[in-house]
Design a protein around this motif. Structure first.
Motif, PDB file in Angstrom:
ATOM      1  N   GLY A 106       0.819  -1.205   0.000  1.00  0.00           N
ATOM      2  CA  GLY A 106       0.000   0.000   0.000  1.00  0.00           C
ATOM      3  C   GLY A 106       0.852   1.254   0.000  1.00  0.00           C
ATOM      4  N   ASP A 107       0.180   2.380  -0.123  1.00  0.00           N
ATOM      5  CA  ASP A 107       0.811   3.685  -0.162  1.00  0.00           C
ATOM      6  C   ASP A 107       0.887   4.242   1.254  1.00  0.00           C
ATOM      7  N   ALA A 108       2.087   4.513   1.734  1.00  0.00           N
ATOM      8  CA  ALA A 108       2.262   5.007   3.098  1.00  0.00           C
ATOM      9  C   ALA A 108       1.566   6.344   3.321  1.00  0.00           C
ATOM     10  N   MET A 109       1.325   7.087   2.251  1.00  0.00           N
ATOM     11  CA  MET A 109       0.633   8.361   2.368  1.00  0.00           C
ATOM     12  C   MET A 109      -0.857   8.179   2.637  1.00  0.00           C
ATOM     13  N   ARG A 110      -1.343   6.975   2.427  1.00  0.00           N
ATOM     14  CA  ARG A 110      -2.790   6.733   2.579  1.00  0.00           C
ATOM     15  C   ARG A 110      -3.125   5.721   3.683  1.00  0.00           C
ATOM     16  N   VAL A 111      -2.138   5.016   4.181  1.00  0.00           N
ATOM     17  CA  VAL A 111      -2.416   3.991   5.182  1.00  0.00           C
ATOM     18  C   VAL A 111      -2.869   4.652   6.481  1.00  0.00           C
ATOM     19  N   THR A 112      -3.955   4.142   7.041  1.00  0.00           N
ATOM     20  CA  THR A 112      -4.490   4.683   8.298  1.00  0.00           C
ATOM     21  C   THR A 112      -4.659   3.607   9.368  1.00  0.00           C
ATOM     22  N   GLU A 113      -4.435   2.358   8.991  1.00  0.00           N
ATOM     23  CA  GLU A 113      -4.462   1.283   9.985  1.00  0.00           C
ATOM     24  C   GLU A 113      -3.502   0.183   9.561  1.00  0.00           C
ATOM     25  N   LEU A 114      -2.967  -0.516  10.559  1.00  0.00           N
ATOM     26  CA  LEU A 114      -1.996  -1.576  10.319  1.00  0.00           C
ATOM     27  C   LEU A 114      -2.386  -2.788  11.157  1.00  0.00           C
ATOM     28  N   PRO A 115      -1.877  -3.972  10.818  1.00  0.00           N
ATOM     29  CA  PRO A 115      -2.237  -5.180  11.566  1.00  0.00           C
ATOM     30  C   PRO A 115      -1.853  -5.112  13.040  1.00  0.00           C
ATOM     31  N   VAL A 116      -0.811  -4.352  13.349  1.00  0.00           N
ATOM     32  CA  VAL A 116      -0.385  -4.175  14.734  1.00  0.00           C
ATOM     33  C   VAL A 116       0.099  -2.739  14.887  1.00  0.00           C
ATOM     34  N   ALA A 117      -0.162  -2.152  16.062  1.00  0.00           N
ATOM     35  CA  ALA A 117       0.168  -0.742  16.279  1.00  0.00           C
ATOM     36  C   ALA A 117       1.681  -0.544  16.319  1.00  0.00           C
ATOM     37  N   PRO A 118       2.219   0.345  15.487  1.00  0.00           N
ATOM     38  CA  PRO A 118       3.669   0.564  15.464  1.00  0.00           C
ATOM     39  C   PRO A 118       4.121   1.487  16.586  1.00  0.00           C
ATOM     40  N   THR A 119       5.330   1.255  17.084  1.00  0.00           N
ATOM     41  CA  THR A 119       5.887   2.114  18.129  1.00  0.00           C
ATOM     42  C   THR A 119       7.084   2.917  17.639  1.00  0.00           C
ATOM     43  N   ALA A 120       7.673   2.499  16.517  1.00  0.00           N
ATOM     44  CA  ALA A 120       8.847   3.199  15.984  1.00  0.00           C
ATOM     45  C   ALA A 120       8.755   3.265  14.464  1.00  0.00           C
ATOM     46  N   LEU A 121       9.225   4.373  13.899  1.00  0.00           N
ATOM     47  CA  LEU A 121       9.289   4.537  12.449  1.00  0.00           C
ATOM     48  C   LEU A 121      10.762   4.572  12.052  1.00  0.00           C
ATOM     49  N   VAL A 122      11.167   3.634  11.220  1.00  0.00           N
ATOM     50  CA  VAL A 122      12.540   3.596  10.725  1.00  0.00           C
ATOM     51  C   VAL A 122      12.466   3.349   9.226  1.00  0.00           C
ATOM     52  N   ALA A 123      13.028   4.256   8.428  1.00  0.00           N
ATOM     53  CA  ALA A 123      12.837   4.131   6.989  1.00  0.00           C
ATOM     54  C   ALA A 123      13.874   4.923   6.206  1.00  0.00           C
ATOM     55  N   ASN A 124      14.163   4.420   5.016  1.00  0.00           N
ATOM     56  CA  ASN A 124      14.912   5.146   3.999  1.00  0.00           C
ATOM     57  C   ASN A 124      13.861   5.690   3.045  1.00  0.00           C
ATOM     58  N   LEU A 125      13.551   6.986   3.162  1.00  0.00           N
ATOM     59  CA  LEU A 125      12.388   7.535   2.468  1.00  0.00           C
ATOM     60  C   LEU A 125      12.749   8.157   1.124  1.00  0.00           C
ATOM     61  N   PRO A 126      11.924   7.927   0.119  1.00  0.00           N
ATOM     62  CA  PRO A 126      12.116   8.611  -1.170  1.00  0.00           C
ATOM     63  C   PRO A 126      12.099  10.118  -0.958  1.00  0.00           C
ATOM     64  N   TYR A 127      13.026  10.804  -1.592  1.00  0.00           N
ATOM     65  CA  TYR A 127      13.221  12.217  -1.305  1.00  0.00           C
ATOM     66  C   TYR A 127      11.987  13.065  -1.572  1.00  0.00           C
ATOM     67  N   ASN A 128      11.228  12.731  -2.610  1.00  0.00           N
ATOM     68  CA  ASN A 128      10.138  13.615  -3.020  1.00  0.00           C
ATOM     69  C   ASN A 128       8.908  13.517  -2.122  1.00  0.00           C
ATOM     70  N   VAL A 129       8.824  12.483  -1.276  1.00  0.00           N
ATOM     71  CA  VAL A 129       7.631  12.332  -0.425  1.00  0.00           C
ATOM     72  C   VAL A 129       7.975  12.246   1.057  1.00  0.00           C
ATOM     73  N   ALA A 130       9.212  12.496   1.416  1.00  0.00           N
ATOM     74  CA  ALA A 130       9.652  12.257   2.790  1.00  0.00           C
ATOM     75  C   ALA A 130       8.846  13.042   3.815  1.00  0.00           C
ATOM     76  N   VAL A 131       8.704  14.355   3.608  1.00  0.00           N
ATOM     77  CA  VAL A 131       8.018  15.187   4.600  1.00  0.00           C
ATOM     78  C   VAL A 131       6.548  14.807   4.748  1.00  0.00           C
ATOM     79  N   PRO A 132       5.770  14.737   3.655  1.00  0.00           N
ATOM     80  CA  PRO A 132       4.359  14.370   3.845  1.00  0.00           C
ATOM     81  C   PRO A 132       4.168  12.976   4.435  1.00  0.00           C
ATOM     82  N   VAL A 133       5.057  12.040   4.112  1.00  0.00           N
ATOM     83  CA  VAL A 133       4.932  10.690   4.667  1.00  0.00           C
ATOM     84  C   VAL A 133       5.138  10.717   6.182  1.00  0.00           C
ATOM     85  N   VAL A 134       6.200  11.364   6.630  1.00  0.00           N
ATOM     86  CA  VAL A 134       6.482  11.413   8.064  1.00  0.00           C
ATOM     87  C   VAL A 134       5.355  12.102   8.823  1.00  0.00           C
ATOM     88  N   LEU A 135       4.892  13.235   8.322  1.00  0.00           N
ATOM     89  CA  LEU A 135       3.823  13.962   9.009  1.00  0.00           C
ATOM     90  C   LEU A 135       2.518  13.179   9.006  1.00  0.00           C
TER      91      LEU A 135
END
Length: 285
Positions: A106-135
């Motif tokens: 799926g698209d991280a910009m649109r995901v609003t639920e996951l199979p288990v609640a995450p506690t940490a975000l660790v990622a190598n983010l594409p430069y053009n979408v990094a800020v909106p994805v994190v926020l």
């Protein structure tokens, strides 16, 4: 067979197997250096009680480094081919840890639920979408307590900037609403394949309680208005948002903010006071 990480030959072999020719235009820069992903996991301070959300796992370089350190890794990958291959790669390179991985296509910009609640975000983010994805993810998942992302160096500067500088802007203030941030170092271009045209930086963050009493959307609306015309004074920049320049000045003075100041001089607490004063105004009830 024990766990092992991907090296340059492994990454190229996986890409060839999948018929992938990474392109800079799509932001496809795969990490080929094992020491880099080890460093990311270490600096992210991932623990065995963490459920790590990884965005854009790609061929699995960082995923394989995260799995031994975390209780679970939920990898969100928009590319169906990559998402389909990742579990098999983990089964081949880290068979004893394969049950710790969950892949979500799926698209991280649109995901609003996951199979288990995450506690940490660790990622190598594409430069053009990094800020909106994190926020977006910080807004969608209040359980995210901390994390570390690898982004373009310029983006890292913006996410961690303090008031008063030229790089301080909308991303800086909105990130500060959610979390305290710090630059966690730089990453050389040679650790990627293909080699990008820009430098990369690491941003670490720890969630904190947001400013009290004012909805996030109200605060962000002020931030957007203030920086839409960042060279103008706040009295002028917020005229449309407030209804008039005179009303903007009244609100600013009530919030103990100089109407002649510019948005780049204000911290998130000041923007919150401005939004709060407008909510308290009888004219908008």
């Amino acid at each position: 067979m024990g766990e092992r990480l991907l090296g340059p030959a492994d990454v190229r072999a996986l890409a060839a197997d999948l018929g992938i020719r990474p392109t800079k235009t799509l932001g496809q820069n795969f990490v080929i250096d094992a020491n880099t992903v080890r460093r990311i996991v270490r600096d992210a301070e991932v623990g065995l009680d963490d459920v790590v959300l990884e965005v854009g796992p790609g061929l699995g370089s960082l995923t394989l480094a995260l799995l031994p350190a975390a209780r679970r890794v939920v990898a969100v990958e928009v590319d169906e081919t990559l998402a389909g291959r990742l579990p098999r790669t983990v089964a081949e390179f880290a068979p004893s840890l394969a049950d710790r991985l969950t892949v979500v296509t799926g698209d991280a910009m649109r995901v609003t639920e996951l199979p288990v609640a995450p506690t940490a975000l660790v990622a190598n983010l594409p430069y053009n979408v990094a800020v909106p994805v994190v926020l977006h993810l910080l807004g969608a998942f209040p359980t995210l307590r901390h994390g570390l992302v690898m982004v373009q160096a310029e983006v890292a500067d913006r996410l961690t900037a303090s008031p008063g500088g030229k790089v301080y802007g909308v991303p800086s203030v909105k990130m500060a609403w959610y979390a305290g941030t710090r630059r966690a170092g730089n990453v050389g271009r040679a650790v990627f394949w293909p080699v990008p045209n820009v430098d990369s930086g690491l941003v670490a963050f720890t969630r904190r309680e947001p400013p009290a009493g004012v909805p996030r959307a109200d605060v962000f609306a002020v931030v957007d208005a203030a920086f839409a015309q960042r060279r103008k004074t706040l009295r002028a920049a917020l005229a449309g948002w407030a209804g008039s320049a005179a009303e903007a000045e009244r609100i600013l003075r009530a919030a103990d903010v100089d109407p002649g100041a510019r948005g780049e001089s204000l911290d998130v607490a000041a923007f919150t006071r401005i939004a709060g004063e407008r909510r308290a105004s009888p004219s908008i009830r």
